[in-house]
Design a protein around this motif. Sequence first.
Motif, PDB file in Angstrom:
ATOM      1  N   GLN A  35       6.373  13.525   4.218  1.00 43.59           N
ATOM      2  CA  GLN A  35       6.794  12.194   4.656  1.00 43.59           C
ATOM      3  C   GLN A  35       6.138  11.850   6.002  1.00 43.59           C
ATOM      4  OE1 GLN A  35      10.271  10.497   3.556  1.00 43.59           O
ATOM      5  NE2 GLN A  35       9.601  11.291   1.595  1.00 43.59           N
ATOM      6  N   THR A  36       5.983  10.562   6.235  1.00 49.45           N
ATOM      7  CA  THR A  36       5.412  10.060   7.478  1.00 49.45           C
ATOM      8  C   THR A  36       6.363   9.025   8.062  1.00 49.45           C
ATOM      9  OG1 THR A  36       3.165  10.400   6.674  1.00 49.45           O
ATOM     10  CG2 THR A  36       3.430   8.863   8.497  1.00 49.45           C
ATOM     11  N   ASN A  37       6.660   9.155   9.352  1.00 48.87           N
ATOM     12  CA  ASN A  37       7.505   8.169  10.022  1.00 48.87           C
ATOM     13  C   ASN A  37       6.616   6.995  10.406  1.00 48.87           C
ATOM     14  OD1 ASN A  37       9.040   6.668  11.877  1.00 48.87           O
ATOM     15  ND2 ASN A  37      10.302   8.451  12.291  1.00 48.87           N
ATOM     16  N   VAL A  38       6.751   5.893   9.678  1.00 48.22           N
ATOM     17  CA  VAL A  38       5.875   4.737   9.853  1.00 48.22           C
ATOM     18  C   VAL A  38       6.457   3.736  10.845  1.00 48.22           C
ATOM     19  CG1 VAL A  38       4.708   2.843   8.636  1.00 48.22           C
ATOM     20  CG2 VAL A  38       5.029   5.043   7.491  1.00 48.22           C
ATOM     21  N   ILE A  39       7.751   3.491  10.758  1.00 50.48           N
ATOM     22  CA  ILE A  39       8.427   2.517  11.615  1.00 50.48           C
ATOM     23  C   ILE A  39       9.537   3.233  12.373  1.00 50.48           C
ATOM     24  CG2 ILE A  39       9.762   0.371  11.674  1.00 50.48           C
ATOM     25  CD1 ILE A  39       8.368  -0.378   9.026  1.00 50.48           C
ATOM     26  N   THR A  40       9.516   3.117  13.696  1.00 52.07           N
ATOM     27  CA  THR A  40      10.522   3.763  14.529  1.00 52.07           C
ATOM     28  C   THR A  40      11.919   3.356  14.094  1.00 52.07           C
ATOM     29  OG1 THR A  40       8.958   3.730  16.369  1.00 52.07           O
ATOM     30  CG2 THR A  40      11.265   4.098  16.929  1.00 52.07           C
ATOM     31  N   SER A  42      13.417   3.959  11.375  1.00 48.09           N
ATOM     32  CA  SER A  42      13.537   3.668   9.950  1.00 48.09           C
ATOM     33  C   SER A  42      13.268   4.948   9.172  1.00 48.09           C
ATOM     34  CB  SER A  42      12.529   2.598   9.525  1.00 48.09           C
ATOM     35  OG  SER A  42      12.852   1.364  10.112  1.00 48.09           O
ATOM     36  N   ALA A  43      13.639   4.938   7.923  1.00 51.05           N
ATOM     37  CA  ALA A  43      13.408   6.108   7.080  1.00 51.05           C
ATOM     38  C   ALA A  43      11.908   6.370   6.934  1.00 51.05           C
ATOM     39  CB  ALA A  43      14.027   5.882   5.709  1.00 51.05           C
ATOM     40  N   SER A  44      11.564   7.637   6.880  1.00 53.91           N
ATOM     41  CA  SER A  44      10.165   8.003   6.664  1.00 53.91           C
ATOM     42  C   SER A  44       9.729   7.626   5.260  1.00 53.91           C
ATOM     43  CB  SER A  44       9.981   9.502   6.895  1.00 53.91           C
ATOM     44  OG  SER A  44      10.161   9.812   8.262  1.00 53.91           O
ATOM     45  N   GLN A  45       8.433   7.496   5.081  1.00 55.84           N
ATOM     46  CA  GLN A  45       7.842   7.126   3.799  1.00 55.84           C
ATOM     47  C   GLN A  45       6.969   8.276   3.292  1.00 55.84           C
ATOM     48  OE1 GLN A  45       8.534   4.094   2.344  1.00 55.84           O
ATOM     49  NE2 GLN A  45       9.956   3.927   4.058  1.00 55.84           N
ATOM     50  N   PRO A  46       6.763   8.361   1.975  1.00 58.50           N
ATOM     51  CA  PRO A  46       5.840   9.377   1.475  1.00 58.50           C
ATOM     52  C   PRO A  46       4.461   9.202   2.113  1.00 58.50           C
ATOM     53  CG  PRO A  46       7.065   8.393  -0.323  1.00 58.50           C
ATOM     54  CD  PRO A  46       7.357   7.582   0.894  1.00 58.50           C
TER      55      PRO A  46
END
Length: 101
Positions: A35-40, A42-46
Amino acid sequence: MAALDLSTIPSNINTYERLLVWAAQCVQSIGNGQQTNVITNSASQPTCQVQLGVVADNTNRFIVTAYVPYDLAGINDPDEKSWMAAEDVAQTTPNANLLLN
């Protein structure tokens, strides 16, 4: 990253679009749930995900999302192609079913 052997690209991949989908499926496979944390806050995304969907114009589409890490010095190197700055997502090989026709 497992080194890419061009002979492992299935021989029936004969368009850029098919190559894109296949390569994204391989990265999704080697990421294995990463997973990658894209938006501070917020839930991480694949890190890489290939989905199927029907979009607003009622057409079937592959939806490809990827957050591939890159080397900033490599991106800024005027003597290199931009894709050479891509860094490894993982140190594994794709699932074997992706390496067959």
